[in-house]
Design a protein around this motif. Structure first.
Motif, PDB file in Angstrom:
ATOM      1  N   THR A 189      11.733  -9.210   7.359  1.00 15.61           N
ATOM      2  CA  THR A 189      10.862  -9.975   6.477  1.00 15.61           C
ATOM      3  C   THR A 189      10.428  -9.047   5.346  1.00 15.61           C
ATOM      4  O   THR A 189      10.018  -7.916   5.614  1.00 15.61           O
ATOM      5  CB  THR A 189       9.627 -10.473   7.253  1.00 15.61           C
ATOM      6  OG1 THR A 189      10.074 -11.293   8.336  1.00 15.61           O
ATOM      7  CG2 THR A 189       8.687 -11.285   6.371  1.00 15.61           C
ATOM      8  N   VAL A 225       7.718  -3.883   0.668  1.00 14.41           N
ATOM      9  CA  VAL A 225       7.395  -3.771   2.080  1.00 14.41           C
ATOM     10  C   VAL A 225       8.405  -4.579   2.886  1.00 14.41           C
ATOM     11  O   VAL A 225       8.810  -5.661   2.462  1.00 14.41           O
ATOM     12  CB  VAL A 225       5.979  -4.329   2.360  1.00 14.41           C
ATOM     13  CG1 VAL A 225       5.623  -4.175   3.830  1.00 14.41           C
ATOM     14  CG2 VAL A 225       4.943  -3.629   1.495  1.00 14.41           C
ATOM     15  N   GLY A 226       8.799  -4.051   4.010  1.00 11.22           N
ATOM     16  CA  GLY A 226       9.655  -4.798   4.921  1.00 11.22           C
ATOM     17  C   GLY A 226       9.157  -4.636   6.338  1.00 11.22           C
ATOM     18  O   GLY A 226       8.662  -3.565   6.715  1.00 11.22           O
ATOM     19  N   ILE A 227       9.238  -5.696   7.115  1.00  9.00           N
ATOM     20  CA  ILE A 227       8.959  -5.586   8.542  1.00  9.00           C
ATOM     21  C   ILE A 227      10.240  -5.963   9.271  1.00  9.00           C
ATOM     22  O   ILE A 227      10.783  -7.046   9.069  1.00  9.00           O
ATOM     23  CB  ILE A 227       7.784  -6.487   8.975  1.00  9.00           C
ATOM     24  CG1 ILE A 227       6.481  -6.019   8.306  1.00  9.00           C
ATOM     25  CG2 ILE A 227       7.641  -6.480  10.500  1.00  9.00           C
ATOM     26  CD1 ILE A 227       5.262  -6.855   8.641  1.00  9.00           C
ATOM     27  N   ASP A 240      11.896  -6.651  12.780  1.00  8.13           N
ATOM     28  CA  ASP A 240      11.466  -7.040  14.112  1.00  8.13           C
ATOM     29  C   ASP A 240      12.680  -7.127  15.037  1.00  8.13           C
ATOM     30  O   ASP A 240      13.734  -7.586  14.621  1.00  8.13           O
ATOM     31  CB  ASP A 240      10.800  -8.423  14.015  1.00  8.13           C
ATOM     32  CG  ASP A 240       9.763  -8.618  15.088  1.00  8.13           C
ATOM     33  OD1 ASP A 240       9.592  -7.734  15.923  1.00  8.13           O
ATOM     34  OD2 ASP A 240       9.111  -9.676  15.078  1.00  8.13           O
ATOM     35  N   ILE A 276       7.955   5.100   6.971  1.00  9.26           N
ATOM     36  CA  ILE A 276       7.870   4.303   8.203  1.00  9.26           C
ATOM     37  C   ILE A 276       6.397   4.197   8.590  1.00  9.26           C
ATOM     38  O   ILE A 276       5.747   5.211   8.836  1.00  9.26           O
ATOM     39  CB  ILE A 276       8.650   4.976   9.353  1.00  9.26           C
ATOM     40  CG1 ILE A 276      10.141   5.116   8.987  1.00  9.26           C
ATOM     41  CG2 ILE A 276       8.487   4.188  10.646  1.00  9.26           C
ATOM     42  CD1 ILE A 276      10.941   5.962   9.976  1.00  9.26           C
ATOM     43  N   LEU A 277       5.869   2.982   8.633  1.00 14.67           N
ATOM     44  CA  LEU A 277       4.439   2.817   8.924  1.00 14.67           C
ATOM     45  C   LEU A 277       4.156   2.417  10.371  1.00 14.67           C
ATOM     46  O   LEU A 277       2.998   2.405  10.794  1.00 14.67           O
ATOM     47  CB  LEU A 277       3.820   1.779   7.981  1.00 14.67           C
ATOM     48  CG  LEU A 277       3.816   2.127   6.497  1.00 14.67           C
ATOM     49  CD1 LEU A 277       3.079   1.056   5.713  1.00 14.67           C
ATOM     50  CD2 LEU A 277       3.162   3.493   6.255  1.00 14.67           C
ATOM     51  N   SER A 278       5.187   2.050  11.105  1.00 13.88           N
ATOM     52  CA  SER A 278       4.941   1.616  12.488  1.00 13.88           C
ATOM     53  C   SER A 278       6.244   1.532  13.255  1.00 13.88           C
ATOM     54  O   SER A 278       7.322   1.577  12.662  1.00 13.88           O
ATOM     55  CB  SER A 278       4.269   0.232  12.505  1.00 13.88           C
ATOM     56  OG  SER A 278       5.202  -0.748  12.091  1.00 13.88           O
ATOM     57  N   GLY A 279       6.128   1.393  14.558  1.00 14.84           N
ATOM     58  CA  GLY A 279       7.302   1.119  15.386  1.00 14.84           C
ATOM     59  C   GLY A 279       8.120   2.334  15.766  1.00 14.84           C
ATOM     60  O   GLY A 279       9.137   2.195  16.452  1.00 14.84           O
ATOM     61  N   SER A 336       7.517  -3.878  16.106  1.00 12.30           N
ATOM     62  CA  SER A 336       7.959  -4.114  14.732  1.00 12.30           C
ATOM     63  C   SER A 336       7.810  -2.870  13.848  1.00 12.30           C
ATOM     64  O   SER A 336       6.800  -2.192  13.879  1.00 12.30           O
ATOM     65  CB  SER A 336       7.200  -5.298  14.136  1.00 12.30           C
ATOM     66  OG  SER A 336       5.816  -5.200  14.378  1.00 12.30           O
ATOM     67  N   ILE A 337       8.844  -2.624  13.068  1.00  9.03           N
ATOM     68  CA  ILE A 337       8.878  -1.443  12.195  1.00  9.03           C
ATOM     69  C   ILE A 337       8.539  -1.871  10.771  1.00  9.03           C
ATOM     70  O   ILE A 337       9.215  -2.723  10.199  1.00  9.03           O
ATOM     71  CB  ILE A 337      10.280  -0.795  12.230  1.00  9.03           C
ATOM     72  CG1 ILE A 337      10.586  -0.275  13.641  1.00  9.03           C
ATOM     73  CG2 ILE A 337      10.391   0.322  11.199  1.00  9.03           C
ATOM     74  CD1 ILE A 337      11.953   0.346  13.789  1.00  9.03           C
ATOM     75  N   ALA A 338       7.464  -1.272  10.227  1.00  5.74           N
ATOM     76  CA  ALA A 338       7.111  -1.550   8.833  1.00  5.74           C
ATOM     77  C   ALA A 338       7.663  -0.440   7.950  1.00  5.74           C
ATOM     78  O   ALA A 338       7.453   0.745   8.220  1.00  5.74           O
ATOM     79  CB  ALA A 338       5.603  -1.659   8.675  1.00  5.74           C
TER      80      ALA A 338
END
Lengths: 364, 364, 364, 364
Positions: C13, C24-26, C28, C67-70, C80-82
């Protein structure tokens, strides 16, 4: 999908862990032309924020929401809106001793079993920290509802432990609700809640709560037959909030003991004579007040030692350190409001897509 | 989507009205190679069928499920399975006098407002007749669960009105449950239920019920973080059953009054010491028994006259004719079992897709 | 949904405009346990980046992926990777004179008509700048494919204007492809491409291109019957790249003139004797090389004045200023590779979910 | 999902095999109040039906569409519509000798590898027989488009082998198209097509074809940014038709050789001066004619023996028996029209949901 999105048309996708650099949300389907600024988020973010009142955890994040896209010259453009909330106060050290132990009542065990790897800092993805983004998205949803339909959503704490608030759902005092430490609607229980929570805190324990959420001025006709009834989608959204163990619509579990002659809401020219249905018939809104109750369990983050196992299936004792709410239900109020708002806007759009398409075919 | 589908990967889509020619379901995502015949549906279809016991409506549909696709030489092929149940006993005449009146407690009003047109024969799409297809799909879901994982789902009536069954969730007698008129688990309440329902029937009224559903031998790790927690999806599935007004997982609303030290389920080498969580932590299955309670309202189809309005907003009186259940909760048992089974298989597949893909990366 | 997501299970997304603060991309559904660092993105981000070779636009963004997460301790966690890419070189001034004019061949007109509001700075959401996030997500997808299945994806420029590269699809030199200015596979055309593009640039014009993408070592069995055939999903993914006007699988439009006896790929013990199918039969991979061709239109951002209208439907002349590619097809290579990788992983997961669930039922 | 559904809001789900009892489709999201009868399907079903003209297979199914739900007193009710087409002329015997052999160019090999089990009768689920339901659903989509927007969809055969039809896209003669054996638009090529196909048939071979589909009077603004551009969704829908190997929008592969100054469609007060874009800019409709070309491969069902393998990986020879089209492209015309119609209505609804919701915010 891996569960990080909610909504079909008004769709929120989130990412971010408790102790990572930031929480991120992408909100898709927001109508164009709505005025939106970063200040719009402050009120609700503050209500959810730990440390605002005395009985919620004292992590003092600023919780400022940044808009990274989808807004141009102060208005939404109809393209996807990215929201970012930085984690500024993470204190990872507090959590390092639980890297291998499964805290009872937490998701440590299940994440490890599911993924074989786990961000153990503060619960990682399973932390209620994630709900900050939901609250932010809920602000936009509430704005759409209010500006277009006059729909208002009000949540409050209606019970903590065995102390129940009294209230008249048609005369809720929002100012009072948002100005007392417990987001409750009943002046009479404030002191009792205070006493109870002091006691609980002293005993290093925690306590459950019930939160009630209502929506007024809801358009008629929202909800889809069969599986995506609006009550089903509300139940999904509410049960997806951390710590929620039960959801009721209208009369809820009281219906079990009711007679049909009592439960059915008779209809007159002036409207329905009662609201056991909670504003929903056949899964579709009647335009009456939507009424939802949710049960929130007492947090398992308590300082009373408890038995558990570690990764190697050895029995160990655990005590949760750090600062934690004795009653997580209090902070759930803006989250539950946000979830209801997200569901309502999504269903407005779903209804609109199908039933307003061929307006000439029927007069609505 | 317009709400006629449930599940992401193991996905049921339904169509059909109470008094149309047939109910249709397409079940997508069924694994290949499962033995399946039309006889497999009989047991559960009979449990849902009106007229099987004394206290459910006497429409005597045969409710034979036809398989139109997706099965070849007695085995599923992995392609979409179409299921068809004909409506053989429709008696449309019973309903013609309510074409313009909105039955209180029914979806008549909301469907008319939503769509501007309504199949008024027996509730049309909003009729519980639609659940026949869910039960059929549930049979396939239960088969997948049982054959592959040994997972068993058991539902029973745990309360009617204020009469509560007693039970030990670890020792349920399925044979007894399925052989008594109330699908209850407690021999002691059968006579009381019988008396109560005779009384209710004589008074032309109806009464609510509580249904309890458990799943044993559930694999660990089912459920997705954040929005599609398995409890959230269970709540969605259950609240989407006609007449359901409340859903609880584990301790449910009792959690409101619990302390954290009481609620959290401590863990030992031998497993969890209690099950307030209802088998789910952080939205993911622990492998403990899943425990769900649902509240079913008393049907509004009663023969006591009630006030309502008609299409022209004129006040009228209405009496429901025809044959109706005094307690719709009883027939909900196989439906609730089916919904839980559908959710579990869907989550098995979702978990499988992501976490079994790279098996070499982690030992599960 | 509003089109900002792709994939059912491995789902990207995105959000972000050309001249907003960030893209920004997420992502999943990423399996847990995969090693991932921010350096992994550099190679592909560089290939897409303007200004790397002489014939792509000279905006010099750093295009560093955060990379903000995941990801925890260097490995994906399954959550989920942000991904975040900041816009550091936006130069909004270049675009301000086109706020009211609709550039021909661009989305200015359609966004204005659709939303009634438009971020006119550099195309806003419609800018190819958005593809930076796709390339980043593609890096993760390629990693999953390579590590688990040995699957390799190779894209190259096979034609610019009427100059066609020669190549043997079984002997592509990836090192050469990624080291020449045109990402082409044929040493012989490099000079011709160079001459052509110098000429085009001097004439302030632009030119179309064809990009070819192949995937080797593809597992058999990917693709779903009927609507989500893997070729259908590839066509969707490719046609969703900016400037793409055509997609071919295998023999593509050549099939129109072929005989059945020529087109069908005969099968021997050693495998298929030809590959007109492009590695896909009935929408499902055969394990042969997947072959895709896409047509990219010449960019409309040229410095030759053109006729158009403005918001008030007045005729005006327009000249695109700023720095632009004479051939956007060149930068499309890593984007097309990313899209193919995203589709393949999504289908791996979809296939896995259904067909590996009950492994005991059939030997695969 | 397992690929048996298409569309987000106007959503078709299908089931059924070539030689099973029936084909079934559930169409979800149809607006209420549209007049619909079973006779509405006849014209398009006949165009798709084998045996109607001389060059399509001679299976003589009646292909009568039955409506099982969602229509009440001649009008759609807004609830899901179930469509059923029985398979009356199955002749399973024709296919029994290929139970173990993989026909080259067919899905036999890939279905077996994917599922480990295969309905070998006539291709089972992979048979083009399945498209009957798509054509039926397309009838409803076209009705919505025509009645509400005046949108008209026209498909025709524009090339068979190397024989190309001439046409003026602004002056297509629909009556001629639908009355000649080849659904072509050019009187001059009819005889040539006839000769070619007689020759092909005599040689027991088959030949490819190109089909062109246009939509006129398309509302402006349909299509979603980024991934679900309307051209991307059209490409998905078209590539999902059996035998399609290529899709072009507007200038298609010709764009590769075009200059930007030639390709970009200049705009005047009177409208666009050309249509290289094919009616779509930035993935969103401009209101110009939508232009799509698709390449259809020659069927592999020919009576010329070919090499293949069987289940045991032994080399065998195969000859397709039974009656088959020498040019499957001809029957694809109504299917391609249906797919375009389904995509357009889905996007109408998607656009409507988001952009018409808050009409007061912008004047459209």
């Amino acid at each position: 999908m891996s569960g990080n999105s909610i909504g079909q048309l008004f769709r929120l996708t989130t990412a971010g862990e408790s102790h990572g650099p930031a929480l991120v949300g992408i909100l898709d389907g927001v109508p164009p032309g709505i005025e939106l600024s970063e200040d719009d988020f402050i009120f609700d973010m503050d209500r959810r924020k730990p440390g605002v009142n005395r009985f919620t955890t004292q992590r003092s994040e600023d919780d400022r929401v940044k808009i990274l896209s989808g807004v141009f010259e102060g208005k939404t453009t109809g393209t996807s809106i990215a929201l970012l909330v930085e984690n500024t106060d993470q204190r990872s050290k507090d959590y390092s001793d639980i890297a291998d132990k499964y805290r009872p009542g937490h998701a440590d065990f299940t994440y490890d079993k599911k993924y074989g790897i786990r961000d153990y800092r503060g619960g990682g993805r399973s932390s209620a920290r994630e709900t900050a983004i939901r609250v932010a998205a809920g602000v936009i949803a509430k704005k759409v509802l209010k500006e277009k339909y006059g729909t208002e959503i009000t949540g409050f704490v209606s019970q903590i432990g065995d102390i129940k608030a009294n209230y008249d759902l048609n005369h809720l005092d929002k100012d009072f609700i948002n100005s007392n430490d417990f987001y409750t609607c009943d002046k009479e229980v404030v002191e009792k809640f205070d006493e109870l929570l002091r006691k609980i805190k002293k005993e290093h324990d925690s306590i459950g709560a019930k939160v009630t959420i209502v929506a007024d001025n809801v358009p008629v006709g929202l909800g889809e037959p069969v599986f995506d009834r609006i009550d089903a989608d509300i139940a999904h959204a509410m049960m997806g909030i951390n710590a929620v163990k039960g959801v009721e619509i209208g009369a809820g579990f009281k219906s079990v003991e009711q007679r049909g002659s009592e439960h059915r809401d008779l209809i007159t020219k002036q409207g329905f004579l009662s609201n056991n249905a909670g504003g929903i018939l056949g899964g579709i809104t009647t335009s009456q007040q939507i009424l939802v109750n949710i049960a929130l369990k007492p947090t398992s983050s308590i300082q009373i030692p408890g038995r558990t196992i570690n990764k190697n299936y050895e029995e160990v004792e655990i005590v949760t350190k750090g600062r934690h709410d004795p009653c997580v239900g209090i902070r759930a109020v803006p989250i539950a409001e946000a979830m209801l708002a997200l569901v309502l806007v999504d269903h407005l759009m779903r209804d609109h897509a199908q039933n307003r398409l061929l307006a000439k075919y029927h007069s609505h």
